[in-house]
Design an enzyme around this catalytic site. Structure first.
Site, PDB file in Angstrom:
ATOM      1  N   GLY A  30      40.523 -12.417  55.408  1.00  0.00           N
ATOM      2  CA  GLY A  30      40.052 -13.600  56.130  1.00  0.00           C
ATOM      3  C   GLY A  30      41.082 -14.692  56.285  1.00  0.00           C
ATOM      4  O   GLY A  30      40.870 -15.643  57.020  1.00  0.00           O
ATOM      5  N   CYS A 240      18.276   1.061  77.922  1.00  0.00           N
ATOM      6  CA  CYS A 240      19.275   1.337  78.955  1.00  0.00           C
ATOM      7  C   CYS A 240      18.640   2.161  80.077  1.00  0.00           C
ATOM      8  O   CYS A 240      17.993   3.173  79.822  1.00  0.00           O
ATOM      9  CB  CYS A 240      20.444   2.078  78.337  1.00  0.00           C
ATOM     10  SG  CYS A 240      21.671   2.602  79.545  1.00  0.00           S
ATOM     11  N   CYS A 243      20.661   5.874  79.965  1.00  0.00           N
ATOM     12  CA  CYS A 243      20.529   6.827  78.866  1.00  0.00           C
ATOM     13  C   CYS A 243      19.291   6.544  78.010  1.00  0.00           C
ATOM     14  O   CYS A 243      18.986   7.299  77.099  1.00  0.00           O
ATOM     15  CB  CYS A 243      21.786   6.833  78.010  1.00  0.00           C
ATOM     16  SG  CYS A 243      21.974   5.382  76.988  1.00  0.00           S
ATOM     17  N   CYS A 265      23.589  -0.048  78.746  1.00  0.00           N
ATOM     18  CA  CYS A 265      24.442  -0.106  77.559  1.00  0.00           C
ATOM     19  C   CYS A 265      25.724  -0.858  77.892  1.00  0.00           C
ATOM     20  O   CYS A 265      26.347  -0.610  78.923  1.00  0.00           O
ATOM     21  CB  CYS A 265      24.850   1.298  77.106  1.00  0.00           C
ATOM     22  SG  CYS A 265      23.539   2.217  76.327  1.00  0.00           S
ATOM     23  N   CYS A 271      27.246   5.311  76.137  1.00  0.00           N
ATOM     24  CA  CYS A 271      26.242   5.652  77.136  1.00  0.00           C
ATOM     25  C   CYS A 271      26.572   7.013  77.756  1.00  0.00           C
ATOM     26  O   CYS A 271      25.703   7.882  77.884  1.00  0.00           O
ATOM     27  CB  CYS A 271      26.234   4.565  78.209  1.00  0.00           C
ATOM     28  SG  CYS A 271      24.775   4.590  79.261  1.00  0.00           S
TER      29      CYS A 271
END
Lengths: 282, 281
Positions: A30, A240, A243, A265, A271
């Protein structure tokens, strides 16, 4: 004119300098490590941080996937892939499972990443406290003293103004209970994927000359208040249209003919692989 | 020892100089100084060997002309400046045994956030002008560990009401407010985490008379109701007379007189204090 570039565009000294900064970043999860961001054949702010990380790490056996907001075929992703392939000869892939190095802008792929993979995120603004405190000199001290009231104050202001935390992307996270970090502009939906991620996550900001990292299996917690918990975007009831996937990050699209909204997607390779896996008569 | 006898803050031999010093000025003790400035090396001795105690619930006044070191002293106490020498002990921090000037920067921040509140002469220094007023108050609460929005908002409302800022304006940034209102938001912010010690640096300077009276009333009320110990810096003897129990007079970075406010105003001993009191309109 044909210029013979060194493997992966950079000279060995440059790659070593970037790797050294990367190692330091991994050692201090970080923490933003400054590095000598190089001139690139693409403009700063167009993914040079991520690209420099990719070029410094990539080896001949690696398989590279580059995505831009979830898409493998957008201009930015295609050009970055071309540059890396031309200077290294490395194969590029679309399927997340097949890749060893994934460079991404603003998304973490839907398919969970594994131990042998590295995710490289492009970062425009690495400093989570920048809006609160314009001076770099001061923000470095705030990080050193672990003084993060500014990060919470920004969220508090959003709640006062809008009634909820309104970070669309780049919702700040606390890494291993020490550093507050900007996760790059990934949607809130992707923040939890960083927590105890099996893959190494590297973040590079080329314009701001910073590299930072989330090593594998590191605690990453999105900042929130006791009475205003962190919430990812919800796609309740949507799926979606191609799909049929649910529980993934969806783009909302409008059919210009009928004016209806439909969803798709955001992760195109996810997808497509779902569509390809369907039986032919479906 | 009784709690009333024990100072909540004691400052001992505090010194602050700007510049390296040289053999001619010998740490600010030499007679070759022009006021508190060494003409040879250019060093300014802003505070020279200052000691005083602050007792619980007391209002302690500091007066002196411009450049006498009052504000530098306050900045040192709030860690805005680093001291050159000296110590300060806070009774409610590590049982008053640790010199707060020698603590780590994290600990100094803790002391600032939990033990102290400060109101600056210039609201720009004490407030974030672009953030909402309630956000400004929350900043101090968050710094002191607050993570509950509901509780912080309630506390902010209560304080803004206390300092007479209309609740409908609490989400406005202080840059939209008048000077007096900004000063009151600053006071609310300084009070938000119930600090045992409040530092007030020229809070009424530059405000018009009725607003001044308003702010002074507020400080008086806070002292009576919340029993906060305060240090008030002012060059206005009227303010000191109204608020302070005891007063210290500073000149050229040194303490020249020290005692009960009435005594100092009625029977000033030092030449400068006499001049100051006599010039009071």
């Amino acid at each position: 004119m044909n210029i013979a570039y060194n493997f992966a565009f950079f000279d060995e000294g440059s790659k070593r300098e970037i790797r050294r900064s990367t190692l330091k970043a991994i050692a201090i999860p970080g923490y933003q490590v400054p590095f000598a961001s190089r001139e690139m054949p693409i403009g700063r702010g167009w993914g040079t941080g991520g690209l420099q990380l990719t070029l410094s790490l990539i080896g001949k056996k690696d398989m590279l996937k580059v995505i831009d907001q979830g898409a493998d075929e957008s201009v930015n992703a295609v050009n970055i892939k071309k540059l890396v392939t031309k200077t290294t000869g490395v194969r590029t892939v679309d399927d997340t499972e097949d890749a060893t190095v994934v460079q991404s802008r603003h998304r973490i792929p839907e398919v969970p990443l594994k131990e042998h993979q590295i995710l490289i995120l492009q970062v425009p603004l690495p400093e989570p406290l920048r809006y609160y405190e314009p001076s770099e000199f001061v923000t470095q001290r705030l990080h050193a003293e672990q003084e993060y009231s500014g990060a919470w104050l920004m969220l508090f202001e959003q709640i006062m103004k809008y009634g909820h935390m309104s970070t669309g992307a780049d919702h700040p996270v606390m890494v291993q209970d020490r550093y507050v970090m900007a996760p790059s502009p990934i949607p809130r939906f992707d923040n939890p994927k960083m927590n105890y991620s099996k893959a190494l996550i590297l973040l590079g900001a080329g314009r701001e000359k910073k590299i930072y990292a989330v090593p594998p299996f590191t605690k990453v917690v999105s900042l929130a208040f006791d009475d205003y918990p962190f919430e990812a975007e919800s796609f309740e009831g949507a799926s979606c249209w191609q799909c049929g996937a649910t529980g993934v990050f969806l783009d909302e699209l409008i059919d210009e003919g009928t004016g209806e909204t439909y969803h798709q997607c955001n992760d195109t390779s996810y997808c497509i692989s779902r569509l390809n896996a369907r039986p032919a008569n479906h | 020892m009784d709690d009333f006898d024990r100072p909540i803050l004691s400052v001992n031999h505090l010194s602050k100089q700007f510049g390296p010093g040289c053999i001619h000025c010998s740490s600010g003790q030499s007679d070759s100084l022009i006021k508190n400035y060494c003409p040879t090396c250019g060093t300014v001795y802003a505070c020279r060997d200052i000691s005083f105690d602050l007792y619980p619930g007391e209002v302690f006044g500091i007066v002196g002309e411009s450049g006498s070191g009052k504000s530098t002293l306050m900045q040192c106490l709030y860690f805005d400046q680093e001291v050159t020498e000296g110590e300060a002990l806070i009774a409610s921090y590590k049982n008053g045994e640790a010199n707060i000037f020698e603590e780590s920067s994290q600990q100094k921040r803790y002391i600032r956030n939990h033990q102290l509140g400060k109101v600056y002469q210039n609201p720009i220094l004490g407030l974030r002008m672009g953030f909402s007023s309630i956000g400004n108050i929350a900043e101090k609460l968050i710094a002191a560990g607050g993570r509950n929005v509901g509780a912080m908002e309630a506390r902010g409302r209560e304080l803004l009401e206390h300092v007479n800022i209309p609740i409908r304006r609490m989400k406005e940034p202080p840059k939209n407010f008048s000077g007096g209102m900004q000063q009151r938001v600053q006071i609310a912010k300084a009070l938000s985490n119930n600090p045992p010690i409040l530092l007030l640096d020229e809070v009424t300077t530059g405000l018009d008379l009725s607003v001044q009276a308003n702010v002074l009333d507020l400080i008086k009320k806070l002292q009576r109701e919340l029993n906060i110990s305060m240090i008030i810096v002012s060059h206005d003897l009227g303010v000191i007379r109204m608020l302070a129990d005891r007063t210290m007079v500073m000149l050229d970075g040194k303490v020249i007189e020290y005692g009960l406010t009435d005594q100092i105003l009625e029977d000033p001993q030092h030449r400068y204090t006499q001049q100051l009191v006599h010039s009071l309109l």
